[in-house]
Design a protein around this motif. Structure first.
Motif, PDB file in Angstrom:
ATOM      1  N   ARG A 115       1.370  -0.360  23.668  1.00  0.00           N
ATOM      2  CA  ARG A 115       2.410   0.678  23.625  1.00  0.00           C
ATOM      3  C   ARG A 115       3.119   0.758  24.976  1.00  0.00           C
ATOM      4  O   ARG A 115       2.504   0.521  26.016  1.00  0.00           O
ATOM      5  N   PRO A 116       4.414   1.075  24.961  1.00  0.00           N
ATOM      6  CA  PRO A 116       5.175   1.098  26.218  1.00  0.00           C
ATOM      7  C   PRO A 116       4.543   1.957  27.314  1.00  0.00           C
ATOM      8  O   PRO A 116       4.494   1.532  28.465  1.00  0.00           O
ATOM      9  N   GLY A 117       4.060   3.133  26.962  1.00  0.00           N
ATOM     10  CA  GLY A 117       3.449   4.005  27.967  1.00  0.00           C
ATOM     11  C   GLY A 117       2.207   3.396  28.576  1.00  0.00           C
ATOM     12  O   GLY A 117       1.956   3.528  29.783  1.00  0.00           O
ATOM     13  N   THR A 118       1.414   2.728  27.753  1.00  0.00           N
ATOM     14  CA  THR A 118       0.204   2.069  28.250  1.00  0.00           C
ATOM     15  C   THR A 118       0.569   0.941  29.189  1.00  0.00           C
ATOM     16  O   THR A 118       0.006   0.816  30.283  1.00  0.00           O
ATOM     17  N   ALA A 157       3.366   0.505  30.880  1.00  0.00           N
ATOM     18  CA  ALA A 157       3.990   1.030  32.098  1.00  0.00           C
ATOM     19  C   ALA A 157       2.967   1.650  33.053  1.00  0.00           C
ATOM     20  O   ALA A 157       3.071   1.475  34.271  1.00  0.00           O
ATOM     21  N   SER A 158       1.978   2.330  32.516  1.00  0.00           N
ATOM     22  CA  SER A 158       1.032   3.029  33.390  1.00  0.00           C
ATOM     23  C   SER A 158      -0.099   2.145  33.905  1.00  0.00           C
ATOM     24  O   SER A 158      -0.730   2.485  34.899  1.00  0.00           O
ATOM     25  N   GLN A 159      -0.355   1.019  33.247  1.00  0.00           N
ATOM     26  CA  GLN A 159      -1.522   0.223  33.621  1.00  0.00           C
ATOM     27  C   GLN A 159      -1.204  -1.136  34.239  1.00  0.00           C
ATOM     28  O   GLN A 159      -2.103  -1.790  34.756  1.00  0.00           O
TER      29      GLN A 159
END
Length: 164
Positions: free
Chosen positions: A86-89, A91-93
C-alpha cells in the motif's frame, strides 16, 4: 478465526515463512516498489543532454523493479506471508531517498537514481544471509534482483564518470 487464517488446512503451503522471514521479504518489497515509483517520477520529469537514452534506461530500471516487486509479493504469498504494498506502507518504510520534485537535469537524475538503486541493493544485501538461512528459494530472488540492479547502477553511473 482471524481474517488471515486459511479455513481448509489442506491448502496451507508446505512451507510457511517465519515472522522474521516475512519481515525481511517485506523490507525488500517496500524498497523495490519504491524504486519503481521514483524511477517513473524521474523518467517523467527528465530534461537535458542525453535525454532519450536516459529516459529509456529509466524505463528499464522501472521494469526490473516492477518485476521484482511482483516476484517478491507472489513469493510471499506462496510461503503464506502477506505482502503490503500500500502507498502509505511504502512511503513510511522505504530506505529509498525521496525523488526530486519538478524538472530534473540528466546528470542529477543519474546521481539520484543510482542512489535509489543502491538503497535497494543495500537492503537486498542486508537481508540476504538471513533469508538464505530461512528459505534458500527466496534468497535466489534477492540474488537475481541484486545482480540486475547493480548492473543498472553501473550502466547509469558511468554516464557521470570522467576519464581522469
Amino acid at each position: 478465526m482471524s481474517k488471515h487464517q486459511v479455513k481448509n488446512p489442506a491448502v496451507i503451503p508446505a512451507f510457511t515463512a517465519s515472522e522474521s522471514l516475512a519481515a525481511d521479504l517485506q523490507r525488500a518489497l517496500v524498497d523495490i516498489t519504491a524504486l519503481s515509483l521514483v524511477g517513473k517520477q524521474v523518467h517523467w520529469n527528465l530534461v537535458g543532454p542525453n535525454f532519450r537514452d536516459l529516459h529509456l534506461n529509466l524505463d528499464e530500471v522501472v521494469d526490473i523493479a516492477r518485476e521484482g516487486s511482483d516476484e517478491l509479493a507472489e513469493r510471499m504469498r506462496a510461503i503464506n506471508a502477506f505482502p503490503d504494498g500500500r502507498p502509505g506502507t511504502v512511503a513510511s518504510q522505504t530506505t529509498v531517498p525521496e525523488a526530486p520534485e519538478g524538472a530534473v537535469i540528466t546528470a542529477d537524475a543519474v546521481d539520484y537514481i543510482v542512489s535509489a538503486i543502491n538503497a535497494v541493493v543495500t537492503t537486498l544485501r542486508d537481508i540476504h544471509d538471513a533469508v538464505d538461512e530461512a528459505d534458500p528459494s527466496s534468497s535466489g530472488i534477492l540474488e537475481d534482483y541484486t545482480q540486475r540492479l547493480e548492473q543498472q547502477s553501473w550502466f547509469l553511473s558511468a554516464q557521470n564518470y570522467s576519464a581522469n
